[in-house]
Write a protein that holds these residues in place. Structure first.
Motif, mmCIF file in Angstrom:
data_model
loop_
_atom_site.group_PDB
_atom_site.id
_atom_site.type_symbol
_atom_site.label_atom_id
_atom_site.label_comp_id
_atom_site.label_asym_id
_atom_site.label_seq_id
_atom_site.Cartn_x
_atom_site.Cartn_y
_atom_site.Cartn_z
ATOM 1 N N SER A 216 12.622 -8.377 15.757
ATOM 2 C CA SER A 216 13.337 -8.672 14.515
ATOM 3 C C SER A 216 12.490 -9.520 13.572
ATOM 4 C CB SER A 216 14.652 -9.384 14.839
ATOM 5 O OG SER A 216 15.354 -9.715 13.654
ATOM 6 N N THR B 61 17.664 -3.433 19.675
ATOM 7 C CA THR B 61 16.822 -3.165 18.505
ATOM 8 C C THR B 61 17.170 -1.866 17.794
ATOM 9 O OG1 THR B 61 15.169 -2.019 19.870
ATOM 10 C CG2 THR B 61 14.872 -4.406 19.520
ATOM 11 N N ASP C 281 10.955 -8.442 9.919
ATOM 12 C CA ASP C 281 11.250 -9.279 8.749
ATOM 13 C C ASP C 281 9.970 -9.693 8.026
ATOM 14 O OD1 ASP C 281 13.939 -9.117 9.224
ATOM 15 O OD2 ASP C 281 14.112 -11.106 10.158
ATOM 16 N N ALA D 103 13.425 -8.618 21.833
ATOM 17 C CA ALA D 103 14.200 -8.143 20.681
ATOM 18 C C ALA D 103 14.124 -9.132 19.522
ATOM 19 C CB ALA D 103 15.652 -7.908 21.089
ATOM 20 N N GLU D 104 14.172 -10.417 19.853
ATOM 21 C CA GLU D 104 14.055 -11.453 18.819
ATOM 22 C C GLU D 104 12.700 -11.358 18.114
ATOM 23 O OE1 GLU D 104 13.723 -16.328 18.683
ATOM 24 O OE2 GLU D 104 14.918 -15.395 20.279
ATOM 25 N N SER E 19 11.691 -1.548 7.641
ATOM 26 C CA SER E 19 12.961 -1.788 8.313
ATOM 27 C C SER E 19 12.901 -1.154 9.692
ATOM 28 C CB SER E 19 14.121 -1.202 7.513
ATOM 29 O OG SER E 19 14.112 0.215 7.594
ATOM 30 N N SER E 20 13.896 -1.427 10.517
ATOM 31 C CA SER E 20 13.917 -0.863 11.868
ATOM 32 C C SER E 20 13.958 0.664 11.843
ATOM 33 C CB SER E 20 15.114 -1.416 12.648
ATOM 34 O OG SER E 20 16.329 -1.078 12.007
#
Length: 359
Positions: free
Chosen positions: A75, A119, A79, A71-72, A84-85
């Motif tokens: 992200s 996420t 970025d 998940a990190e 965007s998600s």
């Protein structure tokens, strides 16, 4: 569709994540991210590759830890992109293999529900178990993607992926696809380097290049029954590890000569399998081993007359390919299309691979 593909392989170096724009005809990388594993996590993962105390609890907690890292990485990848998600259709995450014992099971640590929760993106994972349920090896799964990415209508192409294990995809000019694990890739070289140089890998193969191949040792290593097995076949660090290697060594062997011989073992076993099928072909090398200059030099010596190049020379970052493959497999799952190749895995038929965890 815009899909994130994630792969953490048997080399245990970390998570490779790519964001791809993908359809039936192209797969374009929009962003990439690498998140390295720390030594403590590597040791926790290595300890799960063998039987030990309280394995169920340790596997579950490491699976959650890994899912937080996946998940990190998602992200950080988003970025680094222009998206965007909400723009991402799915994540295709392979998970971390800790046991690969075909035809019985193959275990990849990942908590798909947790990754979807963290996420807020649909997650596709557990790609191998359906192929195994159909009588297959569950591996390798990337040859179908290699065919989509690298095949030529008028030329045979061999794609060599050298990660912890080495595998080949044989893309015939008539569109027939074969593939299997040839044996150890970087796994033995990395372990020997870590043991004696306290380095995670042999940078550019410089330590191996300083040594001399030990012919008697190479012949002993080549006598392992795995190399004589017919395809379909796959393997892992359950078989090829330091416990396998050490009883075969003699005290007078120089450590750098052993490293040179382990490099030759990888190159020789890959080359032998390619030459078993063809006497001429384009050979594309990808994975971490593509950066090992000495290993590539040895491979070229064993494959004299073949057109050898890295995937970068075909316009694809070698570190991206496996992560791209699991984005591609995730799309196949979402589209309800099969992702395996029966001649590769030995499965009874084509199967849709993966389990979907909706966001």
């Amino acid at each position: 569709m815009k899909i994130i593909g994630q792969m953490s392989g048997t080399s245990l170096d970390g998570v490779d994540s790519v964001l791809v724009d993908i359809d039936d005809h192209q797969c374009e990388v929009l962003a990439r991210h690498h998140l390295p594993f720390d030594d403590k996590l590597k040791q926790r993962l290595l300890s799960l590759c063998e039987s030990g105390d309280d394995e169920i609890h340790r596997a579950a907690t490491v699976s959650n830890q890994l899912s937080n890292l996946y998940a990190e990485s998602v992200s950080a990848l988003i970025d680094a992109s222009a998206y965007s998600s909400k723009d991402i259709d799915a994540i295709g995450c392979h998970g971390q293999t800790v046991r690969h014992i075909p035809p019985h099971y193959s275990i990849q640590l990942i908590n798909g529900a947790l990754l979807a929760e963290l996420t807020e993106i649909d997650v596709v994972c557990d790609f191998r178990s359906r192929d195994i349920a159909a009588g297959g090896q569950g591996a390798p799964l990337v040859p179908a993607f290699h065919h989509a990415l690298f095949s030529k209508a008028d030329e045979n192409v061999a794609v060599v992926n050298i990660g912890g294990m080495a595998n080949i995809s044989l893309l015939h000019s008539d569109h027939k696809i074969l593939g299997y694990d040839t044996g150890p890739g970087n796994v033995l070289m990395d372990a020997w380097c870590k043991l004696h140089k306290q380095q995670p890998f042999d940078e550019l193969g410089q330590w191996a290049a300083s040594g001399e191949v030990i012919p008697d040792l190479l012949n002993i290593l080549l006598d392992d029954p795995y190399f004589a097995l017919p395809a379909p076949k796959s393997t892992g660090r359950e078989h090829f590890n330091l416990a396998w290697l050490k009883p075969l060594l003699k005290e007078h062997y120089a450590k750098q000569d052993i490293q040179a011989t382990l490099s030759a073992l990888t190159a020789r076993t890959v080359a032998d399998e390619i030459k078993r099928h063809w006497q001429q072909a384009e050979v594309i090398v990808c994975g971490g081993g593509a950066k090992n200059r000495w290993l590539i030099r040895q491979l070229a010596q064993y494959l004299e007359g073949f057109d050898i190049k890295t995937s970068e020379q075909r316009g694809v970052n070698s570190q991206d390919i496996e992560a791209m493959a699991f984005a591609w497999l995730a799309k196949r799952c979402i589209d309800r299309k099969p992702g395996n190749v029966c001649d590769v895995t030995g499965a009874a038929g084509k199967r849709i691979l993966g389990a979907i965890y909706p966001a």
